[in-house]
Motif scaffolding. Structure first.
Motif, PDB file in Angstrom:
ATOM      1  N   ARG A   1     -34.682 -31.021-107.692  1.00  0.00           N
ATOM      2  CA  ARG A   1     -33.496 -31.882-107.666  1.00  0.00           C
ATOM      3  C   ARG A   1     -32.795 -31.787-106.312  1.00  0.00           C
ATOM      4  N   ALA A   2     -32.737 -30.591-105.757  1.00  0.00           N
ATOM      5  CA  ALA A   2     -32.127 -30.429-104.434  1.00  0.00           C
ATOM      6  C   ALA A   2     -32.958 -31.125-103.361  1.00  0.00           C
ATOM      7  N   ILE A   3     -34.279 -31.075-103.491  1.00  0.00           N
ATOM      8  CA  ILE A   3     -35.149 -31.758-102.526  1.00  0.00           C
ATOM      9  C   ILE A   3     -34.952 -33.267-102.603  1.00  0.00           C
ATOM     10  N   ASP A   4     -34.858 -33.807-103.808  1.00  0.00           N
ATOM     11  CA  ASP A   4     -34.645 -35.247-103.960  1.00  0.00           C
ATOM     12  C   ASP A   4     -33.310 -35.680-103.346  1.00  0.00           C
ATOM     13  N   ARG A   5     -32.276 -34.856-103.504  1.00  0.00           N
ATOM     14  CA  ARG A   5     -30.980 -35.198-102.909  1.00  0.00           C
ATOM     15  C   ARG A   5     -31.036 -35.191-101.389  1.00  0.00           C
ATOM     16  N   SER A   6     -31.945 -34.425-100.810  1.00  0.00           N
ATOM     17  CA  SER A   6     -31.995 -34.295 -99.355  1.00  0.00           C
ATOM     18  C   SER A   6     -32.484 -35.551 -98.668  1.00  0.00           C
ATOM     19  N   THR A   7     -33.225 -36.419 -99.366  1.00  0.00           N
ATOM     20  CA  THR A   7     -33.753 -37.627 -98.737  1.00  0.00           C
ATOM     21  C   THR A   7     -32.908 -38.859 -99.021  1.00  0.00           C
ATOM     22  N   ARG A   8     -31.789 -38.707 -99.706  1.00  0.00           N
ATOM     23  CA  ARG A   8     -30.938 -39.859 -99.976  1.00  0.00           C
ATOM     24  C   ARG A   8     -30.351 -40.405 -98.677  1.00  0.00           C
ATOM     25  N   ARG A   9     -30.175 -41.708 -98.638  1.00  0.00           N
ATOM     26  CA  ARG A   9     -29.591 -42.433 -97.503  1.00  0.00           C
ATOM     27  C   ARG A   9     -30.454 -42.370 -96.245  1.00  0.00           C
ATOM     28  N   LEU A  10     -31.733 -42.018 -96.403  1.00  0.00           N
ATOM     29  CA  LEU A  10     -32.622 -41.997 -95.241  1.00  0.00           C
ATOM     30  C   LEU A  10     -33.691 -43.076 -95.305  1.00  0.00           C
ATOM     31  N   ALA A  11     -33.761 -43.808 -96.426  1.00  0.00           N
ATOM     32  CA  ALA A  11     -34.866 -44.744 -96.616  1.00  0.00           C
ATOM     33  C   ALA A  11     -34.872 -45.852 -95.574  1.00  0.00           C
ATOM     34  N   HIS A  12     -33.683 -46.276 -95.099  1.00  0.00           N
ATOM     35  CA  HIS A  12     -33.642 -47.390 -94.147  1.00  0.00           C
ATOM     36  C   HIS A  12     -33.974 -46.944 -92.725  1.00  0.00           C
ATOM     37  N   ASP A  13     -34.079 -45.628 -92.459  1.00  0.00           N
ATOM     38  CA  ASP A  13     -34.432 -45.103 -91.140  1.00  0.00           C
ATOM     39  C   ASP A  13     -35.846 -44.542 -91.231  1.00  0.00           C
ATOM     40  N   ARG A  14     -36.817 -45.348 -90.835  1.00  0.00           N
ATOM     41  CA  ARG A  14     -38.212 -44.977 -91.085  1.00  0.00           C
ATOM     42  C   ARG A  14     -38.609 -43.693 -90.362  1.00  0.00           C
ATOM     43  N   GLY A  15     -38.242 -43.565 -89.081  1.00  0.00           N
ATOM     44  CA  GLY A  15     -38.641 -42.386 -88.319  1.00  0.00           C
ATOM     45  C   GLY A  15     -38.095 -41.108 -88.910  1.00  0.00           C
ATOM     46  N   LEU A  16     -36.793 -41.083 -89.184  1.00  0.00           N
ATOM     47  CA  LEU A  16     -36.176 -39.893 -89.756  1.00  0.00           C
ATOM     48  C   LEU A  16     -36.673 -39.653 -91.181  1.00  0.00           C
ATOM     49  N   HIS A  17     -36.854 -40.735 -91.951  1.00  0.00           N
ATOM     50  CA  HIS A  17     -37.327 -40.588 -93.331  1.00  0.00           C
ATOM     51  C   HIS A  17     -38.723 -39.988 -93.370  1.00  0.00           C
ATOM     52  N   ASP A  18     -39.603 -40.423 -92.463  1.00  0.00           N
ATOM     53  CA  ASP A  18     -40.962 -39.881 -92.447  1.00  0.00           C
ATOM     54  C   ASP A  18     -40.958 -38.393 -92.113  1.00  0.00           C
ATOM     55  N   LEU A  19     -40.148 -37.986 -91.119  1.00  0.00           N
ATOM     56  CA  LEU A  19     -40.073 -36.568 -90.771  1.00  0.00           C
ATOM     57  C   LEU A  19     -39.495 -35.751 -91.921  1.00  0.00           C
ATOM     58  N   ALA A  20     -38.415 -36.275 -92.536  1.00  0.00           N
ATOM     59  CA  ALA A  20     -37.791 -35.557 -93.645  1.00  0.00           C
ATOM     60  C   ALA A  20     -38.758 -35.420 -94.812  1.00  0.00           C
ATOM     61  N   THR A  21     -39.500 -36.467 -95.115  1.00  0.00           N
ATOM     62  CA  THR A  21     -40.460 -36.406 -96.213  1.00  0.00           C
ATOM     63  C   THR A  21     -41.557 -35.389 -95.932  1.00  0.00           C
ATOM     64  N   ARG A  22     -42.034 -35.378 -94.676  1.00  0.00           N
ATOM     65  CA  ARG A  22     -43.072 -34.407 -94.299  1.00  0.00           C
ATOM     66  C   ARG A  22     -42.562 -32.974 -94.470  1.00  0.00           C
ATOM     67  N   ILE A  23     -41.332 -32.726 -94.036  1.00  0.00           N
ATOM     68  CA  ILE A  23     -40.758 -31.385 -94.147  1.00  0.00           C
ATOM     69  C   ILE A  23     -40.586 -30.996 -95.611  1.00  0.00           C
ATOM     70  N   LEU A  24     -40.017 -31.898 -96.409  1.00  0.00           N
ATOM     71  CA  LEU A  24     -39.710 -31.560 -97.799  1.00  0.00           C
ATOM     72  C   LEU A  24     -40.965 -31.418 -98.645  1.00  0.00           C
ATOM     73  N   ASP A  25     -42.027 -32.138 -98.297  1.00  0.00           N
ATOM     74  CA  ASP A  25     -43.296 -31.938 -99.003  1.00  0.00           C
ATOM     75  C   ASP A  25     -43.802 -30.508 -98.804  1.00  0.00           C
ATOM     76  N   ARG A  26     -43.645 -29.998 -97.574  1.00  0.00           N
ATOM     77  CA  ARG A  26     -44.075 -28.616 -97.309  1.00  0.00           C
ATOM     78  C   ARG A  26     -43.127 -27.613 -97.964  1.00  0.00           C
ATOM     79  N   VAL A  27     -41.849 -27.951 -98.030  1.00  0.00           N
ATOM     80  CA  VAL A  27     -40.910 -27.094 -98.750  1.00  0.00           C
ATOM     81  C   VAL A  27     -41.301 -27.005-100.222  1.00  0.00           C
ATOM     82  N   ARG A  28     -41.692 -28.134-100.785  1.00  0.00           N
ATOM     83  CA  ARG A  28     -42.091 -28.144-102.197  1.00  0.00           C
ATOM     84  C   ARG A  28     -43.340 -27.279-102.409  1.00  0.00           C
ATOM     85  N   ILE A  29     -44.257 -27.302-101.438  1.00  0.00           N
ATOM     86  CA  ILE A  29     -45.451 -26.450-101.549  1.00  0.00           C
ATOM     87  C   ILE A  29     -45.047 -24.976-101.542  1.00  0.00           C
ATOM     88  N   GLY A  30     -44.166 -24.607-100.588  1.00  0.00           N
ATOM     89  CA  GLY A  30     -43.713 -23.228-100.535  1.00  0.00           C
ATOM     90  C   GLY A  30     -42.993 -22.803-101.799  1.00  0.00           C
TER      91      GLY A  30
END
Length: 718
Positions: free
Chosen positions: A342-371
């Motif tokens: 739930r905390a990870i999902d909240r971290s990507t809010r309001r980033l969908a319209h910024d593709r560059g930042l959203h892609d980096l944030a998604t990449r980071i949070l995917d690895r956080v979820r793995i850890g």
């Protein structure tokens, strides 16, 4: 307060710090290890108490051997520790018996043979930290052996009991180690995630800096390189400090964790579930590290305050996630994955319209979820495969480093020769003017002397200061001891404190250990006043430290400006390879790991450059050398080039294929030329348009070329 101000901001044994001009003598409380202290206390404290109840002189040799074995144990995988400590115990027994037997012959036959032993012991550092620690302690064994003459029977007994004492400490250490076989791995990987947390926190502060409205152009003093500042000087310096303080530390932590995991896996021949878990966590952390470097490039080049606020908000939410995983790895505890999701999902809010930042944030949070998933009951995968290729043959592992370092350009060979040349006269003096404390002079010289002047100067300061402080404490404690049994009993708490502080700071370690030495002298050789022991140790430590520092300046010194030049060229070549992997290789380069390997090579090369810069800045007059000043500018520029390449590694570059190919070829060829590869003259710039991302990269490469131009004119290509 003055001491706190003096240590504030300094580097430590494990973290080099952001200011390269300051010696890394700060305190690291996280290095405190009670297990090491308890093991050392049991190893030789029990023998000391046994001697008090059953007085047999060889028991003191057993206790000393156990104590020295604890010094020689630098940690690591069980198999390598067992090998090093066993060899140390056997060689220590041979050295003790042989030189005790030779001591009555005088300095003429003893000193040359002792010089050969000292050279071999100090040259052993080519095999790594464990061999380096054991070699240094074997020099101490040599000094102790020359204290008193032995008959053949006494020499045989002394050699056997010394070996027995070393093996007793080895057995005790490995038994304690086996209680927690994966703890070093957990700590090493947790340290990587903890440093990522600190990096994220500092990035959040950088994102809050205001973007200036003016542009400013300045000329670097004496460096001959024109720097173009597109923001305030404070802002630029803040990013430089961030890169030096955090990127270097995270990269070193990653390499340390990788070494611990690989050694553990190879010692067990197969990847266990826990080892596989650690490898995946480390891989996820390294990918987060790369993505955060791209985020730092985005912050530095983004004037839009709205986008910087979004970055700051994302980093503020990311930081506690990284901290939770770091603590879970360290404590081997379970994470509430649903809550973290739930905390990870909240971290990507309001980033969908910024593709560059959203892609980096998604990449980071995917690895956080793995850890995070790996810290749940279901977060294990079965092992079974061998870890990579088989280890090299033992003969290659032993002879390869010896032959590679046997050259006058090797810092390890110069150090071994210097230590031998300086220690030989000290040994001669201790044999001619024998005394109960004379061996401390030779010991101090060898233990203080390091391959580089800056490290020698740092070690001398910490050893002298710690000895004086610890001597005072030891003398006061000894004055309150009313019997030999009380003195022996004090060995336990002092050894626990001393060895537990081993990784906090070298100065603290010496300050905690010196009281133990003072009390042991009282136990082993009664009749000497505690203040006499403390005073003689302080005097001989001061003299030995001065001799070590002077020898590092006079005898075959390695002048750091030349070393900086070589490391700078290597770093530029590593970034040329990184640029080639990002810009010229196809998409398959990411999947195959080619880009990750190139990024790692560039990061390690920058760490080596900054280590050489730190040594140069701490060397007399070297810090004002033009090559060093130019290298400081080049180092900061290479950090920006690395960040820009990392950002391009994850971004889709929008440009015409022909233009992209032309600029990619120019970038890689120019970096290769600046690094001493390919053509001496960089190629001309293509007459085709370039994208904004490439424009920033080209500007940094132009600055690097202008910075290196004066150095290239003054020195041959290397």
């Amino acid at each position: 307060m003055r001491a706190a101000a003096f240590l504030r901001g300094r580097g430590t044994l494990t973290n080099p710090g952001l200011d390269l001009t300051r010696l890394p003598i700060g305190l690291d409380p996280r290095g405190l290890s009670l297990v090491d202290g308890v093991r050392a206390a049991l190893a030789f404290g029990l023998v000391i108490l046994l001697h008090e109840w059953f007085p047999w002189p060889p028991l003191l040799t057993v206790a000393l051997a156990a104590n020295l074995a604890c010094f020689a144990d630098a940690g690591g995988p069980m198999r390598s520790r067992l090998l090093v400590l066993t060899v140390f115990s056997l060689l220590g027994g041979m050295i003790w018996g042989l030189f005790g037997l030779m001591q009555p012959l005088g300095p003429v036959p003893v000193v040359p043979l002792a010089g050969i032993v000292i050279f071999g012991c100090t040259y052993a550092r080519v095999w790594g930290v464990q061999a380096q620690a054991a070699g240094n302690v074997l020099v101490l064994v040599l000094c102790f052996a020359l204290d008193r003459p032995l008959t053949p029977d006494q020499a045989l007994v002394a050699g056997l009991v010394f070996t027995a004492g070393g093996l007793w400490a080895t057995l005790l250490a490995l038994l304690l180690w086996r209680l927690h076989p994966y703890r070093p791995t957990h700590r090493a990987v947790a340290e990587v995630w903890r440093r990522l947390t600190r990096l994220c926190d500092d990035l959040e502060d950088l994102a809050s800096l205001a973007w200036p409205e003016t542009l400013e152009t300045r000329t670097a003093p004496r460096g001959g390189a024109r720097q173009i500042f597109d923001r305030q000087t404070f802002d630029l310096q803040a990013f430089d400090r961030h890169a030096r303080a955090h990127r270097r530390g995270v990269r070193e932590a990653i390499e340390q964790a990788r070494t611990v995991i690989v050694d553990l896996a190879r010692s067990r021949e197969r990847i266990s579930d826990r080892t596989a878990q650690a490898l995946i966590r480390l891989e996820a952390a390294e990918q987060i590290f790369a993505a955060l470097i791209a985020v730092s490039d985005l912050i530095e080049g983004e004037p839009d305050p709205r986008r910087r606020r979004m970055v700051r908000r994302f980093l503020r939410r990311l930081r506690p996630l990284l901290g939770v995983i770091a603590r879970a790895i360290r404590d081997d505890s379970v994470i509430d994955l649903a809550r973290l999701d739930r905390a990870i999902d909240r971290s990507t809010r309001r980033l969908a319209h910024d593709r560059g930042l959203h892609d980096l944030a998604t990449r980071i949070l995917d690895r956080v979820r793995i850890g995070a998933k790996l810290s749940t009951p279901d977060g294990y995968r079965p092992g079974g495969a061998l870890l990579g290729r088989a280890s090299l043959p033992l003969g290659t592992r032993l002879l390869g480093p010896l032959s590679t370092n046997f050259t006058v350009a090797s810092a390890n060979l110069r150090h071994a020769v210097r230590a031998t040349v300086v220690a030989a006269p000290a040994l001669w003096a201790t044999l001619v003017w024998a005394g109960p404390f004379a061996h401390w002079l030779t010991m101090t010289v060898v233990l203080t002397m390091q391959p580089f002047y800056a490290a020698t100067w740092q070690r001398a300061l910490e050893r002298i200061g710690g000895t004086v402080l610890g001597g005072l404490i030891g003398a006061i404690l000894a004055s309150f001891a009313t019997s030999p049994l009380v003195l022996a009993a004090l060995v336990f708490p002092l050894s626990i404190i001393g060895f537990a502080a081993r990784q906090v700071s070298y100065g603290v370690f010496i300050a905690c250990l010196t009281p133990l030495v003072v009390l042991l002298v009282e136990v082993v050789e009664p009749g000497h006043g505690s203040w006499e022991v403390a005073g003689m140790r302080a005097l001989l430590t001061l003299l030995g430290g001065l001799i070590a520092v002077a020898s590092a300046l006079v005898l075959w010194p390695i002048w750091e400006p030349d070393q900086v030049r070589l490391e700078l060229r290597r770093a530029v070549r590593a970034h040329a390879a990184f640029a080639r992997a990002v810009l010229c290789a196809g998409p398959e380069a990411e999947a195959s790991g080619l880009r990750a390997q190139a990024a790692r090579g560039a990061g390690l090369a920058l760490n080596d450059l900054e280590a050489a810069l730190a040594r140069a800045l701490q060397q007399p007059r070297a810090g004002r050398h033009p090559q060093v000043e130019s290298a400081m500018v080049a180092d900061a520029t290479l950090r920006r080039i690395s960040a820009r390449l990392t950002a391009l590694r994850y971004a889709v570059e929008v440009a015409e294929p022909e233009a992209l190919a032309a600029w990619s070829g120019w970038i890689t060829a120019t970096l290769a030329s600046l690094g001493g590869e390919g053509e001496e003259t960089p190629p001309p710039m293509p007459a085709v348009p370039r994208s904004e991302g490439l424009t920033r990269l080209v500007a940094q490469i132009e600055l690097l070329g202008e910075t290196l131009a004066p150095a290239a004119a003054r020195s041959p290509r290397g």
